[in-house]
Design an enzyme around this catalytic site. Sequence first.
Site, PDB file in Angstrom:
ATOM      1  N   THR A 148     128.704 -28.152  57.858  1.00  0.00           N
ATOM      2  CA  THR A 148     128.851 -29.500  58.418  1.00  0.00           C
ATOM      3  C   THR A 148     130.258 -29.744  58.965  1.00  0.00           C
ATOM      4  O   THR A 148     131.247 -29.323  58.368  1.00  0.00           O
ATOM      5  CB  THR A 148     128.523 -30.553  57.340  1.00  0.00           C
ATOM      6  OG1 THR A 148     127.251 -30.223  56.776  1.00  0.00           O
ATOM      7  CG2 THR A 148     128.482 -31.954  57.904  1.00  0.00           C
ATOM      8  N   GLY A 153     126.225 -32.812  61.955  1.00  0.00           N
ATOM      9  CA  GLY A 153     125.587 -32.805  60.637  1.00  0.00           C
ATOM     10  C   GLY A 153     124.182 -32.263  60.782  1.00  0.00           C
ATOM     11  O   GLY A 153     123.954 -31.053  60.740  1.00  0.00           O
ATOM     12  N   SER A 154     123.225 -33.172  61.055  1.00  0.00           N
ATOM     13  CA  SER A 154     121.842 -32.726  61.268  1.00  0.00           C
ATOM     14  C   SER A 154     121.777 -31.785  62.478  1.00  0.00           C
ATOM     15  O   SER A 154     121.021 -30.817  62.486  1.00  0.00           O
ATOM     16  CB  SER A 154     120.935 -33.930  61.529  1.00  0.00           C
ATOM     17  OG  SER A 154     121.013 -34.828  60.446  1.00  0.00           O
ATOM     18  N   THR A 180     130.623 -28.623  49.323  1.00  0.00           N
ATOM     19  CA  THR A 180     130.419 -28.551  47.871  1.00  0.00           C
ATOM     20  C   THR A 180     131.132 -27.323  47.303  1.00  0.00           C
ATOM     21  O   THR A 180     131.162 -26.265  47.924  1.00  0.00           O
ATOM     22  CB  THR A 180     128.902 -28.471  47.577  1.00  0.00           C
ATOM     23  OG1 THR A 180     128.292 -29.644  48.104  1.00  0.00           O
ATOM     24  CG2 THR A 180     128.624 -28.388  46.083  1.00  0.00           C
ATOM     25  N   GLN A 303     100.105 -51.306  28.440  1.00  0.00           N
ATOM     26  CA  GLN A 303      99.434 -50.315  29.298  1.00  0.00           C
ATOM     27  C   GLN A 303     100.160 -50.122  30.639  1.00  0.00           C
ATOM     28  O   GLN A 303     100.172 -49.016  31.189  1.00  0.00           O
ATOM     29  CB  GLN A 303      97.977 -50.703  29.537  1.00  0.00           C
ATOM     30  CG  GLN A 303      97.195 -49.518  30.093  1.00  0.00           C
ATOM     31  CD  GLN A 303      95.734 -49.815  30.287  1.00  0.00           C
ATOM     32  OE1 GLN A 303      95.388 -50.872  30.819  1.00  0.00           O
ATOM     33  NE2 GLN A 303      94.879 -48.906  29.880  1.00  0.00           N
ATOM     34  N   GLU A 387     121.308 -30.445  52.670  1.00  0.00           N
ATOM     35  CA  GLU A 387     120.410 -29.349  53.086  1.00  0.00           C
ATOM     36  C   GLU A 387     119.330 -29.870  54.040  1.00  0.00           C
ATOM     37  O   GLU A 387     118.194 -29.392  54.022  1.00  0.00           O
ATOM     38  CB  GLU A 387     119.765 -28.656  51.877  1.00  0.00           C
ATOM     39  CG  GLU A 387     120.743 -28.028  50.901  1.00  0.00           C
ATOM     40  CD  GLU A 387     121.497 -26.835  51.473  1.00  0.00           C
ATOM     41  OE1 GLU A 387     122.729 -26.938  51.573  1.00  0.00           O
ATOM     42  OE2 GLU A 387     120.876 -25.829  51.812  1.00  0.00           O
ATOM     43  N   SER A 390     115.788 -36.194  54.910  1.00  0.00           N
ATOM     44  CA  SER A 390     114.319 -36.308  54.905  1.00  0.00           C
ATOM     45  C   SER A 390     113.771 -36.330  56.331  1.00  0.00           C
ATOM     46  O   SER A 390     112.695 -35.784  56.606  1.00  0.00           O
ATOM     47  CB  SER A 390     113.891 -37.585  54.171  1.00  0.00           C
ATOM     48  OG  SER A 390     114.134 -37.433  52.798  1.00  0.00           O
TER      49      SER A 390
HETATM   50  C1  LIG Z   1     127.659 -34.676  48.369  1.00  0.00           C
HETATM   51  C2  LIG Z   1     127.445 -33.882  49.610  1.00  0.00           C
HETATM   52  C3  LIG Z   1     127.500 -32.501  49.540  1.00  0.00           C
HETATM   53  C4  LIG Z   1     127.326 -31.739  50.702  1.00  0.00           C
HETATM   54  N1  LIG Z   1     127.483 -30.376  50.648  1.00  0.00           N
HETATM   55  C5  LIG Z   1     127.564 -29.672  51.808  1.00  0.00           C
HETATM   56  C6  LIG Z   1     127.985 -28.300  51.811  1.00  0.00           C
HETATM   57  O1  LIG Z   1     128.242 -27.716  50.760  1.00  0.00           O
HETATM   58  N2  LIG Z   1     128.098 -27.669  53.007  1.00  0.00           N
HETATM   59  C7  LIG Z   1     127.816 -28.276  54.182  1.00  0.00           C
HETATM   60  O2  LIG Z   1     127.947 -27.646  55.220  1.00  0.00           O
HETATM   61  N3  LIG Z   1     127.407 -29.578  54.211  1.00  0.00           N
HETATM   62  C8  LIG Z   1     127.293 -30.285  53.061  1.00  0.00           C
HETATM   63  N4  LIG Z   1     126.930 -31.615  53.086  1.00  0.00           N
HETATM   64  C9  LIG Z   1     126.610 -32.237  54.352  1.00  0.00           C
HETATM   65  C10 LIG Z   1     125.132 -32.601  54.490  1.00  0.00           C
HETATM   66  O3  LIG Z   1     124.355 -31.447  54.628  1.00  0.00           O
HETATM   67  C11 LIG Z   1     125.004 -33.560  55.686  1.00  0.00           C
HETATM   68  O4  LIG Z   1     125.581 -34.795  55.265  1.00  0.00           O
HETATM   69  C12 LIG Z   1     123.583 -33.769  56.141  1.00  0.00           C
HETATM   70  O5  LIG Z   1     123.073 -32.587  56.732  1.00  0.00           O
HETATM   71  C13 LIG Z   1     123.449 -34.909  57.157  1.00  0.00           C
HETATM   72  O6  LIG Z   1     124.398 -34.803  58.170  1.00  0.00           O
HETATM   73  P1  LIG Z   1     125.328 -36.101  58.524  1.00  0.00           P
HETATM   74  O7  LIG Z   1     125.879 -36.596  57.248  1.00  0.00           O
HETATM   75  O8  LIG Z   1     126.251 -35.702  59.583  1.00  0.00           O
HETATM   76  O9  LIG Z   1     124.300 -37.166  59.047  1.00  0.00           O
HETATM   77  P2  LIG Z   1     123.754 -37.326  60.563  1.00  0.00           P
HETATM   78  O10 LIG Z   1     123.248 -36.015  61.039  1.00  0.00           O
HETATM   79  O11 LIG Z   1     124.763 -38.013  61.383  1.00  0.00           O
HETATM   80  O12 LIG Z   1     122.503 -38.270  60.323  1.00  0.00           O
HETATM   81  C14 LIG Z   1     122.618 -39.680  60.077  1.00  0.00           C
HETATM   82  C15 LIG Z   1     121.197 -40.241  59.997  1.00  0.00           C
HETATM   83  O13 LIG Z   1     120.528 -40.016  61.238  1.00  0.00           O
HETATM   84  C16 LIG Z   1     119.315 -39.321  61.009  1.00  0.00           C
HETATM   85  N5  LIG Z   1     119.031 -38.423  62.118  1.00  0.00           N
HETATM   86  C17 LIG Z   1     119.834 -37.485  62.668  1.00  0.00           C
HETATM   87  N6  LIG Z   1     119.203 -36.826  63.637  1.00  0.00           N
HETATM   88  C18 LIG Z   1     117.947 -37.335  63.701  1.00  0.00           C
HETATM   89  C19 LIG Z   1     116.802 -37.072  64.511  1.00  0.00           C
HETATM   90  N7  LIG Z   1     116.766 -36.099  65.434  1.00  0.00           N
HETATM   91  N8  LIG Z   1     115.674 -37.807  64.307  1.00  0.00           N
HETATM   92  C20 LIG Z   1     115.658 -38.774  63.364  1.00  0.00           C
HETATM   93  N9  LIG Z   1     116.712 -39.064  62.563  1.00  0.00           N
HETATM   94  C21 LIG Z   1     117.839 -38.354  62.741  1.00  0.00           C
HETATM   95  C22 LIG Z   1     119.544 -38.548  59.711  1.00  0.00           C
HETATM   96  O14 LIG Z   1     118.327 -38.185  59.098  1.00  0.00           O
HETATM   97  C23 LIG Z   1     120.335 -39.565  58.918  1.00  0.00           C
HETATM   98  O15 LIG Z   1     119.488 -40.472  58.327  1.00  0.00           O
HETATM   99  C24 LIG Z   1     127.049 -32.377  51.925  1.00  0.00           C
HETATM  100  C25 LIG Z   1     126.971 -33.773  51.979  1.00  0.00           C
HETATM  101  C26 LIG Z   1     127.185 -34.518  50.851  1.00  0.00           C
HETATM  102  C27 LIG Z   1     127.173 -36.026  50.956  1.00  0.00           C
END
Ligand SMILES: Cc1cc2nc3c(=O)[nH]c(=O)nc-3n(C[C@H](O)[C@H](O)[C@H](O)COP(=O)(O)OP(=O)(O)OC[C@H]3O[C@@H](n4cnc5c(N)ncnc54)[C@H](O)[C@@H]3O)c2cc1C
Length: 410
Positions: A148, A153-154, A180, A303, A387, A390
Amino acid sequence: MEDILKALSTLKIDKDTLEIAEDILNMADELCKKDIEPYAREWNEEGVHIKDGKVIYPKKLLDAVKKMADNGLLGLGIPEEYGGAGLPTAVVHAFHERVSRADASISLIPLLQATVSEYIMKFGSDMLKEKYLPELAEGKVFSGLLYTEPTSGSDLGSLKSRAEEEGDSFLISGTKIFITNAGLATLYSLLASTDPSKGSRGLTAFILDTRASDTGFEILRVEEKLGLHASGTGQIFMDKFPVPKENMLGQQNKGFSVILHGLAASRIGIGAQAVGIADAAYRRAATYVAERKQFGRRILDFQVTQFKLADMATKISTARQMYLYASQLKDLGKQFREEASMAKLYASEMGQQVCYEALQLLGGYGYVTDYDVERYYRDIRITSIYEGTSEVQRIVISRDEMAKIEKFNQ
Ligand SMILES: Cc1cc2nc3c(=O)[nH]c(=O)nc-3n(C[C@H](O)[C@H](O)[C@H](O)COP(=O)(O)OP(=O)(O)OC[C@H]3O[C@@H](n4cnc5c(N)ncnc54)[C@H](O)[C@@H]3O)c2cc1C
């Protein structure tokens, strides 16, 4: 433990392996009862902090991890020839479920150990396997994932970290967030761009070993967060950090598919983690309502309470079977991506519901720290985010479903 062992016994696992699995899970159970459960609240209150660039983890947590390592529990899925126990994926994740029931924060250490081991086993050269798998199995090194970034992110395919070729190495530069095990991990699975002009087709996966250089890998901060207070979540800055070419996972510019496989595998583990947290909340609530009396009766005797517990137990059992099924498919060499996403999606969302109901069953006592349910309620929240959120799981599932729908509509 009985529930996990019963579910495992229905899988295609031979009798001898099942007996070994039972011994290992009993050992894990003992370790959880003695070295994790009595201290989990305390080390979550203590938290993980950064001081002068050094990340400090609670000492008792590190002691418990050392015991896991000494008992061979960090290499359960690693083949015996590399110092591991060579057990099926289902057993490895059953172990993760049990540890997550004791404490979700600590469970991320064995979970990520298994994830990075999986990358090396599946995509690493013989040299990488010989060099790193024994260290991982023995717990001489800990591991993490560097994916990330602040703007990716996603949408991992859009990440910006660079891997520039220089001699026998690649030099890595960029910023990774939410990492992490930051400060604890030495070995990371990394995704970086070797050809920015190609977007996600120009990404390459590597094993980054922080011991390779004293400079160029810096932990800038450790996050304060809602839950998982005893797990370090760091922001990492890399400046021309060297990674030998031989540390490449798979082929150059094919890193995205390497990571997609790895994510599918590790999502099964997050499903197991969610089941463990939900089970902890369920048990705590069930014990509480059997003691607490209102209106002259135990709350358990209403119940409506029994029905709530029945629903919670059904959801936990369903989620457990889903992650075990995905594990079994993986070990049988069958396609498991969709089932892994289903297991993670279902388990993480049912976990939110179960923790909500558990807290409700404890009333005001659920909201205060003494009974730990408020911790489970906070910890479970992340399982539907990391990971792959949802929504991302639904994207994966609906893609596979769309292909099936097109086929049966032909
Ligand atoms: C405690 C913690 C530990 C973590 N550990 C690691 C780690 O060890 N290594 C690592 O690399 N990452 C790690 N992460 C990062 C984590 O994997 C990301 O936070 C996650 O993948 C979501 O990315 P983002 O936070 O950038 O959210 P975004 O991608 O910006 O998403 C924000 C929202 O938009 C939604 N969204 C995005 N794209 C779409 C789409 N196409 N359609 C519909 N909805 C969408 C998402 O579902 C979410 O609800 C960690 C995060 C946390 C909080």
